[in-house]
Design an enzyme around this catalytic site. Structure first.
Site, mmCIF file in Angstrom:
data_model
loop_
_atom_site.group_PDB
_atom_site.id
_atom_site.type_symbol
_atom_site.label_atom_id
_atom_site.label_comp_id
_atom_site.label_asym_id
_atom_site.label_seq_id
_atom_site.Cartn_x
_atom_site.Cartn_y
_atom_site.Cartn_z
ATOM 1 N N LYS A 68 0.861 -1.195 0.000
ATOM 2 C CA LYS A 68 0.000 0.000 0.000
ATOM 3 C C LYS A 68 0.891 1.238 0.000
ATOM 4 C CE LYS A 68 -3.898 2.163 2.464
ATOM 5 N NZ LYS A 68 -4.854 2.078 3.581
ATOM 6 N N SER A 100 -9.848 2.396 2.501
ATOM 7 C CA SER A 100 -8.898 3.051 1.626
ATOM 8 C C SER A 100 -7.922 2.106 0.925
ATOM 9 C CB SER A 100 -8.106 4.077 2.433
ATOM 10 O OG SER A 100 -7.348 3.420 3.433
ATOM 11 N N SER A 143 -10.365 0.253 6.842
ATOM 12 C CA SER A 143 -9.715 0.224 5.522
ATOM 13 C C SER A 143 -8.994 -1.062 5.136
ATOM 14 C CB SER A 143 -8.728 1.377 5.412
ATOM 15 O OG SER A 143 -9.424 2.551 5.153
HETATM 16 N N1 GLN Z 1 -13.425 5.036 5.696
HETATM 17 C C1 GLN Z 1 -12.890 5.508 6.930
HETATM 18 C C2 GLN Z 1 -12.420 6.927 6.775
HETATM 19 O O1 GLN Z 1 -12.559 7.438 5.716
HETATM 20 C C3 GLN Z 1 -11.775 4.614 7.403
HETATM 21 C C4 GLN Z 1 -10.558 4.781 6.598
HETATM 22 C C5 GLN Z 1 -9.413 3.948 7.104
HETATM 23 O O2 GLN Z 1 -9.593 2.974 7.805
HETATM 24 N N2 GLN Z 1 -8.219 4.383 6.752
HETATM 25 O O3 GLN Z 1 -11.925 7.523 7.664
#
Ligand code: GLN
Length: 523
Positions: A80, A160, A184
């Site tokens: 990632k 994400s 995410s």
């Molecule tokens: N979707 C959540 C956010 O936008 C979690 C994102 C994540 O876990 N990095 O904050």
């Protein structure tokens, strides 16, 4: 089955038995990237030369009696793009980091290279990990390899970590690293029929991981099987003096834990997760999970986690607050992008207005607001108190149960762009079942539980006691044994949308697939 579609554990066994070589395996993944990345856009950077060099070294260690082979020897991985990789461009999906090449390696990736893994390249993600669809990336949208039956609509791979989930689901790597602040790892895993585990906060070092919300961020793997998740986590986790929140607790042999006794385990089913508007399909999936556990000899216990409803609102105070502080470092001086300005303040402002996308700016604004004098007590402090209550709910539940079972997401993958004009809260609701776990710092796993009526993967979430990843994975194995692993879908993407970027030319270097727009100053 082509080599790149093997599970990591099967590939490992075949490498050790000398049925295949690390070079062959790496080449198979690189060919799959060549054929698929044009349409799927999972990789931002492909480090082919470096991968082949690492594979060659692994083949040397695997030859002879294979005695020198390390745990992940010769296994090609995707990373990632928020893990800093020494000398390889790291953007966290943001324009503001555009040209940044870290002069150091994150602890998690270093651990993987030390375990013998091979780096294929860097994977797309929502900008600074803010999002649930990988649509907030500055570098374009990643596409889910899964499509609904009879449809050619492109779906989101979750977010994400959408580059990670898409690459793993489509066989563009054997496994990938990911990170999870509110869901995410688990939500993208659920959307792509893959396995994702967010370990206990402190299990993996955050050193060299681009920070979003430091008290919630945690690294973990996305894989094609539970066993692969165990093998990856074993290699990624470590106690690290470079991260003061990393925890010095021994990690048991997770692969061994998968075959330990399951019968008699107590599984908690929280009534508060039956949220309004949840689809019948998700409800049926949950019932199916409960049934699988019951059949396997577990005891099902109804539990209550009374503060669940407050988790998402509290998360959207805590996470932006920490983000607004973490993102203050991007000022045009230290990293990546710099826009011209009349003076230094103007330069800061121009760099930040051009460098950050809309979602990131929204979070910075919210975060700054809730931390400001007068609102701090009303919002931030209150959210921290809610956080303690959520943690206490779980502590109480774990007095009686060993793990908790819930769905991972309220819906299957949705169409790319389908929430473009919606209220941002609609996107936030994706994480309604996952954020509680980050707020409480617990380990959480998503494992495929079946397909929706339209033929899309659905995930079940297993939440465990702090540092008890072993039991979480053990329970996940029971689901996987009953449901089966999700196949790599029919490759509609192969050869579509042209070839991706050429393979890396620089030594151990990288090629960009994304257009780098120059910051221009609007007058
Ligand atoms: N979707 C959540 C956010 O936008 C979690 C994102 C994540 O876990 N990095 O904050």
């Amino acid at each position: 089955m082509s080599l790149n579609e093997l599970t990591l554990s099967d590939a490992r066994d075949k490498l050790r038995a000398k049925e295949i070589t690390a070079t062959e395996l790496t080449e198979a993944c690189l060919s799959a990237i060549d054929a698929g990345n044009g349409a799927l856009k999972a990789y931002l950077v492909v480090t082919a030369d470096r991968a082949l060099e690492q594979a060659k070294r692994s083949d040397e260690l695997l030859s002879g009696k294979g005695k020198q082979a390390r745990p992940l020897e010769g296994i090609p991985l995707g990373i990632k793009d928020l893990f800093c990789t020494d000398g390889v461009r790291t953007t966290a999906g943001s324009h503001i980091l555009g040209t940044f090449e870290p002069p150091y390696e994150s602890t998690v990736t270093q651990n993987l290279w030390d375990a013998g893994a091979v780096m294929l390249g860097k994977l797309n993600m929502d900008e600074f990990a803010m999002g649930s669809s990988t649509e907030t990336s500055y570098y374009g949208q990643t596409v889910n390899p899964w499509r609904a039956k009879g449809s050619d609509e492109n779906l989101v791979p979750g977010g994400s970590s959408g580059g990670s989930s898409a690459a793993v689901a489509a066989g563009l790597c054997m496994a990938a690293t990911a990170s999870d602040t509110g869901g995410s790892i688990r939500q993208p895993a659920a959307f792509t029929g893959t396995v994702g585990i967010k370990p206990t906060y402190g299990r993996c070092s955050r050193y060299g991981m681009v920070a979003f919300a430091s008290s919630l961020d945690q690294a973990g793997p996305i894989t094609r099987s539970i066993k692969d998740a165990a093998l990856m986590l074993q290699a990624m986790a470590s106690y690290d003096l470079k991260d003061s929140t990393s925890v010095d607790r021994p990690l048991p042999d997770l692969e061994k834990a998968l075959t330990q006794k399951f019968k008699g385990l107590k599984i908690g089913v929280p009534k508060e997760y039956r949220v309004e508007g949840m689809s019948k399909e998700i409800d049926a999936l949950w019932e199916k999970g409960i049934d699988i556990f019951r059949q396997a000899g577990a005891e099902i216990v109804d539990i209550s986690l009374p503060h669940t409803h407050a988790a998402l609102p509290a998360y959207y105070i805590v996470a932006p607050a920490e983000a607004s502080s973490n993102l203050a470092r991007y000022d045009g001086v230290r990293y990546g992008l710099r826009a011209d300005g009349r003076d230094i303040v103007d330069m800061y402002e121009e760099t930040r207005s051009h460098g950050f996308g809309a979602e990131v700016k929204r979070r910075i604004l919210i975060g700054t607001y809730v931390l400001s004098a007068g609102y701090y007590d009303a919002y931030y402090l209150k959210a921290q108190k809610v956080r303690s209550l959520i943690k206490r709910d779980f502590d109480d539940a774990f007095d009686t149960v060993d793990v908790v079972l819930t769905p991972t997401t309220p819906t299957p993958a949705f169409g790319l762009g389908s929430k473009k004009d919606a209220d941002p809260v609609e996107m936030y609701l994706n994480d309604i079942f996952t954020v509680t776990v980050n707020m409480a710092g617990l380990p959480g796993l998503s494992v495929p539980g079946g397909l929706s009526g339209e033929g899309l993967p659905l995930g079940l979430q297993i939440i465990g006691k702090p540092f008890d990843e072993a039991t979480v994975l053990r329970a996940g194995q029971v689901i996987e044994d009953a449901v089966g692993r999700m196949p790599v879908p029919e490759p509609w993407w192969a050869g579509e949308a042209g070839k991706p970027e050429a393979k890396a030319k620089k030594k151990a270097g990288a090629t960009e697939s994304a257009p780098e727009k120059k910051a221009t100053r609007k007058k």
